[in-house]
Design a protein around this motif. Structure first.
Motif, PDB file in Angstrom:
ATOM      1  N   ILE A 150      -3.361  15.491  -2.332  1.00 62.23           N
ATOM      2  CA  ILE A 150      -4.535  14.623  -2.392  1.00 62.23           C
ATOM      3  C   ILE A 150      -4.478  13.845  -3.701  1.00 62.23           C
ATOM      4  CG2 ILE A 150      -7.042  14.543  -2.473  1.00 62.23           C
ATOM      5  CD1 ILE A 150      -7.042  17.119  -0.818  1.00 62.23           C
ATOM      6  N   PRO A 151      -4.430  12.522  -3.645  1.00 63.13           N
ATOM      7  CA  PRO A 151      -4.364  11.724  -2.429  1.00 63.13           C
ATOM      8  C   PRO A 151      -2.972  11.813  -1.797  1.00 63.13           C
ATOM      9  CG  PRO A 151      -4.221  10.289  -4.347  1.00 63.13           C
ATOM     10  CD  PRO A 151      -4.442  11.686  -4.854  1.00 63.13           C
ATOM     11  N   ASN A 152      -2.884  11.486  -0.516  1.00 59.75           N
ATOM     12  CA  ASN A 152      -1.626  11.533   0.223  1.00 59.75           C
ATOM     13  C   ASN A 152      -0.704  10.426  -0.292  1.00 59.75           C
ATOM     14  OD1 ASN A 152       0.393  11.012   2.255  1.00 59.75           O
ATOM     15  ND2 ASN A 152      -0.848  12.151   3.714  1.00 59.75           N
ATOM     16  N   PRO A 153       0.442  10.784  -0.864  1.00 58.86           N
ATOM     17  CA  PRO A 153       1.334   9.762  -1.413  1.00 58.86           C
ATOM     18  C   PRO A 153       1.821   8.761  -0.362  1.00 58.86           C
ATOM     19  CG  PRO A 153       2.102  11.971  -1.999  1.00 58.86           C
ATOM     20  CD  PRO A 153       0.962  12.137  -1.063  1.00 58.86           C
ATOM     21  N   MET A 154       1.979   9.214   0.880  1.00 57.38           N
ATOM     22  CA  MET A 154       2.442   8.313   1.929  1.00 57.38           C
ATOM     23  C   MET A 154       1.388   7.249   2.221  1.00 57.38           C
ATOM     24  SD  MET A 154       5.208   7.900   3.733  1.00 57.38           S
ATOM     25  CE  MET A 154       5.883   9.478   3.292  1.00 57.38           C
ATOM     26  N   LEU A 155       0.139   7.642   2.280  1.00 58.69           N
ATOM     27  CA  LEU A 155      -0.944   6.697   2.521  1.00 58.69           C
ATOM     28  C   LEU A 155      -1.002   5.653   1.404  1.00 58.69           C
ATOM     29  CD1 LEU A 155      -3.368   6.135   4.452  1.00 58.69           C
ATOM     30  CD2 LEU A 155      -4.748   7.460   2.863  1.00 58.69           C
ATOM     31  N   ASN A 156      -0.938   6.104   0.163  1.00 60.36           N
ATOM     32  CA  ASN A 156      -0.984   5.183  -0.971  1.00 60.36           C
ATOM     33  C   ASN A 156       0.271   4.333  -1.062  1.00 60.36           C
ATOM     34  OD1 ASN A 156      -3.524   6.031  -1.682  1.00 60.36           O
ATOM     35  ND2 ASN A 156      -2.799   7.506  -3.176  1.00 60.36           N
ATOM     36  N   GLY A 157       1.424   4.932  -0.761  1.00 53.57           N
ATOM     37  CA  GLY A 157       2.681   4.180  -0.806  1.00 53.57           C
ATOM     38  C   GLY A 157       2.721   3.070   0.229  1.00 53.57           C
ATOM     39  N   HIS A 158       2.246   3.376   1.424  1.00 51.84           N
ATOM     40  CA  HIS A 158       2.247   2.347   2.461  1.00 51.84           C
ATOM     41  C   HIS A 158       1.227   1.251   2.168  1.00 51.84           C
ATOM     42  CE1 HIS A 158       4.412   4.914   5.717  1.00 51.84           C
ATOM     43  NE2 HIS A 158       5.181   4.609   4.694  1.00 51.84           N
ATOM     44  N   GLN A 159       0.115   1.605   1.522  1.00 50.57           N
ATOM     45  CA  GLN A 159      -0.835   0.566   1.126  1.00 50.57           C
ATOM     46  C   GLN A 159      -0.207  -0.356   0.092  1.00 50.57           C
ATOM     47  OE1 GLN A 159      -3.855   0.132   2.706  1.00 50.57           O
ATOM     48  NE2 GLN A 159      -3.749  -1.852   1.691  1.00 50.57           N
ATOM     49  N   ALA A 160       0.559   0.210  -0.828  1.00 50.47           N
ATOM     50  CA  ALA A 160       1.260  -0.611  -1.819  1.00 50.47           C
ATOM     51  C   ALA A 160       2.263  -1.542  -1.120  1.00 50.47           C
ATOM     52  CB  ALA A 160       1.961   0.278  -2.841  1.00 50.47           C
ATOM     53  N   TRP A 161       2.913  -1.042  -0.067  1.00 48.42           N
ATOM     54  CA  TRP A 161       3.860  -1.873   0.685  1.00 48.42           C
ATOM     55  C   TRP A 161       3.111  -3.046   1.338  1.00 48.42           C
ATOM     56  CZ3 TRP A 161       8.319   0.753   3.822  1.00 48.42           C
ATOM     57  CH2 TRP A 161       9.285  -0.193   4.159  1.00 48.42           C
ATOM     58  N   LEU A 162       1.989  -2.750   1.988  1.00 50.81           N
ATOM     59  CA  LEU A 162       1.192  -3.815   2.611  1.00 50.81           C
ATOM     60  C   LEU A 162       0.735  -4.843   1.580  1.00 50.81           C
ATOM     61  CD1 LEU A 162      -1.151  -1.953   5.112  1.00 50.81           C
ATOM     62  CD2 LEU A 162       0.622  -3.587   5.675  1.00 50.81           C
ATOM     63  N   ASP A 163       0.188  -4.371   0.477  1.00 52.35           N
ATOM     64  CA  ASP A 163      -0.301  -5.284  -0.558  1.00 52.35           C
ATOM     65  C   ASP A 163       0.830  -6.144  -1.119  1.00 52.35           C
ATOM     66  OD1 ASP A 163      -2.790  -4.120  -0.160  1.00 52.35           O
ATOM     67  OD2 ASP A 163      -2.686  -2.865  -1.965  1.00 52.35           O
ATOM     68  N   GLY A 164       1.986  -5.529  -1.343  1.00 50.23           N
ATOM     69  CA  GLY A 164       3.145  -6.273  -1.838  1.00 50.23           C
ATOM     70  C   GLY A 164       3.646  -7.294  -0.829  1.00 50.23           C
ATOM     71  N   LEU A 165       3.636  -6.923   0.424  1.00 48.99           N
ATOM     72  CA  LEU A 165       4.054  -7.828   1.492  1.00 48.99           C
ATOM     73  C   LEU A 165       3.167  -9.069   1.529  1.00 48.99           C
ATOM     74  CD1 LEU A 165       5.944  -8.177   3.952  1.00 48.99           C
ATOM     75  CD2 LEU A 165       4.358  -6.751   5.247  1.00 48.99           C
ATOM     76  N   VAL A 166       1.866  -8.873   1.419  1.00 53.42           N
ATOM     77  CA  VAL A 166       0.930 -10.005   1.394  1.00 53.42           C
ATOM     78  C   VAL A 166       1.176 -10.866   0.159  1.00 53.42           C
ATOM     79  CG1 VAL A 166      -1.514 -10.639   1.149  1.00 53.42           C
ATOM     80  CG2 VAL A 166      -0.814  -8.892   2.824  1.00 53.42           C
TER      81      VAL A 166
END
Length: 175
Positions: A150-166
């Motif tokens: 907690i927090p789930n690293p996968m959840l946070n990592g994928h959010q960083a991927w989405l934000d970076g992609l945008v």
């Protein structure tokens, strides 16, 4: 009313049946699915906007652009490089969402085995908006360990991927 599409899930990776599942989504104005798709499918751009991926290679040639059935390898989340294969690839088009998914595996001792399906859906929405959805199901003891954090690293990592992609698609840095 707008109907949004969903990820196509093979039964083995159905959400809620593995050891870790995460879902991340953004909806952004003034971008198109085609603009996002370019950065998502060209692996040579990944490290410029997402710092949790490394050592991308194509052991059988091909790349850097992903396509159906293409094998590749990459490192992420501190795991040794994972053997991946694109299992779904559909470019976005008029009224058709972009679909990309790959399996990634780490064959090792039972304590280190990992089997995942990482899926993406990119679709244009009314009003000049684009929706980017990424979901991942993971199977294996390393996945179960990630899910307990907690927090789930996968959840946070994928959010960083989405934000970076945008950011990459808009040409903006540090937003």
């Amino acid at each position: 009313m707008t109907v949004q599409n969903a990820i196509n899930w093979p039964e083995k990776y159905m959400p809620g049946t593995g050891d870790n599942f995460v879902s991340n989504e953004v909806i952004v104005q003034s971008l198109t699915a085609a603009q996002i798709w370019r950065y998502l499918t060209d692996t040579s751009t990944w490290e410029s906007y997402y710092d949790n991926v490394a050592d991308i290679c194509f052991p059988n040639g091909g790349g850097p652009d992903l396509r159906h059935d293409l094998p590749f390898r990459f490192g992420t989340f501190g795991f040794p490089p994972l053997d991946a294969r694109v299992v779904e690839f559909q470019s976005p088009g008029d009224g058709v969402p972009g679909r990309l998914s790959w399996t990634a595996k780490q064959d090792d001792t039972p304590e280190q085995q990992l089997d995942v399906l990482h899926a993406w859906l990119v679709e244009d929405l009314p009003g000049g908006r684009v929706r980017i959805l990424t979901q991942e199901t993971q199977i294996g003891q390393p996945a179960a360990a990630l899910a307990k954090q907690i927090p789930n690293p996968m959840l946070n990592g994928h959010q960083a991927w989405l934000d970076g992609l945008v950011r990459a698609a808009t040409g903006k840095r540090g937003i």
